[in-house]
Motif scaffolding. Sequence first.
Motif, short mmCIF file in Angstrom:
data_model
loop_
_atom_site.label_atom_id
_atom_site.label_comp_id
_atom_site.label_asym_id
_atom_site.label_seq_id
_atom_site.Cartn_x
_atom_site.Cartn_y
_atom_site.Cartn_z
N PHE A 104 23.81 40.85 27.52
CA PHE A 104 23.89 40.76 28.97
C PHE A 104 24.32 42.10 29.55
N GLU A 105 23.77 42.44 30.68
CA GLU A 105 24.21 43.57 31.47
C GLU A 105 24.28 43.12 32.91
N ALA A 106 25.23 43.66 33.65
CA ALA A 106 25.34 43.34 35.07
C ALA A 106 26.03 44.50 35.77
N ALA A 107 25.77 44.65 37.04
CA ALA A 107 26.40 45.71 37.82
C ALA A 107 27.44 45.16 38.79
N SER A 108 27.31 43.91 39.16
CA SER A 108 28.21 43.29 40.13
C SER A 108 29.54 42.94 39.48
N PRO A 109 30.66 43.40 40.04
CA PRO A 109 31.96 43.02 39.49
C PRO A 109 32.15 41.50 39.39
N GLU A 110 31.64 40.77 40.36
CA GLU A 110 31.77 39.31 40.33
C GLU A 110 31.02 38.72 39.13
N VAL A 111 29.80 39.20 38.89
CA VAL A 111 29.01 38.70 37.77
C VAL A 111 29.67 39.11 36.45
N LEU A 112 30.13 40.35 36.34
CA LEU A 112 30.81 40.80 35.13
C LEU A 112 32.05 39.97 34.84
N THR A 113 32.80 39.67 35.89
CA THR A 113 34.00 38.85 35.74
C THR A 113 33.64 37.47 35.22
N ARG A 114 32.61 36.87 35.77
CA ARG A 114 32.19 35.53 35.35
C ARG A 114 31.66 35.52 33.91
N LEU A 115 30.93 36.58 33.52
CA LEU A 115 30.46 36.68 32.14
C LEU A 115 31.64 36.75 31.18
N ALA A 116 32.64 37.57 31.50
CA ALA A 116 33.83 37.68 30.66
C ALA A 116 34.57 36.35 30.61
N ALA A 117 34.66 35.66 31.74
CA ALA A 117 35.36 34.38 31.80
C ALA A 117 34.66 33.32 30.95
N ARG A 118 33.38 33.47 30.76
CA ARG A 118 32.62 32.51 29.93
C ARG A 118 32.60 32.93 28.46
N GLY A 119 33.33 34.00 28.14
CA GLY A 119 33.39 34.45 26.75
C GLY A 119 32.18 35.23 26.30
N LEU A 120 31.44 35.79 27.25
CA LEU A 120 30.21 36.50 26.92
C LEU A 120 30.39 38.01 26.88
#
Length: 81
Positions: free
Chosen positions: A3-19
Amino acid sequence: MAFEAASPEVLTRLAARGLGVAVLPSLPEEMTAGLGLRTLTITDPRPRGRIALTWRTDGPPTPAAQALLSALRKHLTTGAP
């Protein structure tokens, strides 16, 4: 890398899901705690902007996240143990 993302919100959610692990602008403690994330502030070298690493607190990070954290810990000084 899955996964790659530029949005801090999306990055935060990916980390929160263990990704993965995210390098982000500093986040409010109540936000990271509410998502079950751990945050380290990078202090040396001091970045020109505020950034932090976040990852899930409930369980070990993935092998890729462990490798990234290991490399960053080796090369950067943090404000946390």
